[in-house]
Design a protein around this motif. Structure first.
Motif, PDB file in Angstrom:
ATOM      1  N   THR A 138      -2.921   9.597  -2.125  1.00 23.66           N
ATOM      2  CA  THR A 138      -2.393   8.687  -3.153  1.00 23.66           C
ATOM      3  C   THR A 138      -3.508   7.917  -3.845  1.00 23.66           C
ATOM      4  N   VAL A 176      -1.713   6.798  -7.937  1.00 25.61           N
ATOM      5  CA  VAL A 176      -0.499   5.998  -8.087  1.00 25.61           C
ATOM      6  C   VAL A 176      -0.646   5.021  -9.244  1.00 25.61           C
ATOM      7  N   HIS A 208      -2.839  -0.049  -7.139  1.00 23.67           N
ATOM      8  CA  HIS A 208      -2.719   0.530  -5.804  1.00 23.67           C
ATOM      9  C   HIS A 208      -4.087   0.960  -5.273  1.00 23.67           C
ATOM     10  N   THR A 209      -4.887   1.590  -6.128  1.00 23.65           N
ATOM     11  CA  THR A 209      -6.242   2.001  -5.725  1.00 23.65           C
ATOM     12  C   THR A 209      -7.086   0.793  -5.340  1.00 23.65           C
ATOM     13  N   LEU A 216       0.809  -1.215   0.000  1.00 18.82           N
ATOM     14  CA  LEU A 216       0.000   0.000   0.000  1.00 18.82           C
ATOM     15  C   LEU A 216       0.846   1.272   0.000  1.00 18.82           C
TER      16      LEU A 216
END
Length: 306
Positions: A202, A206, A210-211, A28
């Motif tokens: 973020t 990113v 990642h989301t 993360l």
């Protein structure tokens, strides 16, 4: 498959997932620990809300609203679990996975100590011996680190206190996680809004992966908890107690073998003392349980989460 075998599968599944949490939370980054914590709270609420809606189990909120005495307990439980989650995320992403593992090794001893301090329970001689050895371990680790292992102690005390409050509240796993996340959701959403307005978030910036991982923090939180509830409903308490060491053993392995965190001789000696204390504690618990219950009892869990 027999209920006992299913219980072991549920229990191992829960503790294996908890054990490999360091690998997940490392993914993360570059999200900061507070941002990760806020997303964990928000998406846990969303995931459990969908689950309860699918099960058509929302009536518990009306019953809970009538238990005004429980509201303070829910607030305390929410605060303690937020401290625990935040400390753990910070520990993992500041390369202190070994110390986070120590916190969960120490946790059973802290639970016993809370029983003495809060519930005025009387301990058996072997339990006092285990606490004494555990205290010596903390002294050795303090010398090794050059400071008390605050991160480990915070994890152990916050989780032990959380367990104590939860025991008094008597809420099922999914329902408990829902109301605790709901208490924390507004501050979490406010923080995420401020972070986004400041341009420091973020989430969505990113990568798609990642989301997605931030969103999946809700499922990653709820699934092992529900597996644990299924195990607790089917396994003897002694078996459940033995399984609890699986997670910190895996976390320690992640810290030393995967992330290559240092384990100097003095630190290893401190861990060895903790393990000795746990052996004394576990052996005494097994003997006491067999003496009181020739056929070990099964841990009961409310039917709503079976």
């Amino acid at each position: 498959m027999t209920p006992l075998r299913l219980g072991y599968l549920f229990g191992l599944g829960a503790y294996l997932l908890w054990g490999f949490f360091p690998l997940y939370f490392k993914l993360l980054r570059p999200a900061s620990p507070p941002e990760i914590l806020a997303h964990r709270i928000v998406w846990s609420l969303a995931f459990v809300a969908l689950l309860l809606a699918a099960l058509r189990n929302v009536g518990f909120l009306r019953a809970l609203a009538r238990r005004r005495s429980a509201l303070a307990g829910i607030g305390a439980a929410a605060t303690l679990i937020a401290v625990n989650w935040g400390t753990y995320i910070y520990g993992v992403n500041s390369d202190r996975v070994v110390e986070t593992a120590l916190g969960y090794f120490v946790n059973p001893l802290v639970v016993v100590l809370l029983g003495v301090v809060v519930l005025r329970e009387r301990l058996r001689p072997a339990q006092w011996a285990a606490l004494a050895v555990g205290g010596l371990a903390v002294v050795v680790l303090t010398v090794d680190y050059g400071r008390p292992p605050w991160l480990a102690l915070t994890l152990a005390v916050s989780f032990g206190g959380y367990g104590l409050v939860k025991k008094r509240l008597g809420l099922p796993a999914a329902e408990g996680l829902f109301v605790e996340s709901a208490v924390l959701a507004l501050p979490a959403l406010a923080y995420l809004g401020w972070l986004s307005a400041a341009g420091d978030a973020t989430f969505g910036r990113v990568s798609a992966g990642h989301t997605a991982l931030l969103v999946l923090a809700g499922a990653a939180t709820a699934i092992p908890l529900l597996l644990f509830a299924g195990a607790a409903n089917r396994l003897p308490l002694t078996a459940l107690g033995m399984l609890q060491y699986v997670a910190p053993i895996i976390q320690l392995g992640c810290g030393v073998l995967i992330f290559h965190e240092p384990m100097p001789p003095a630190r290893l000696a401190g861990f060895a003392l903790v393990w000795l204390a746990l052996i004394v504690f576990t052996v005494d618990a097994l003997r006491h349980t067999r003496r009181r219950h020739p056929h070990p009892p099964v841990a009961a869990v409310p039917a709503a989460i079976r």
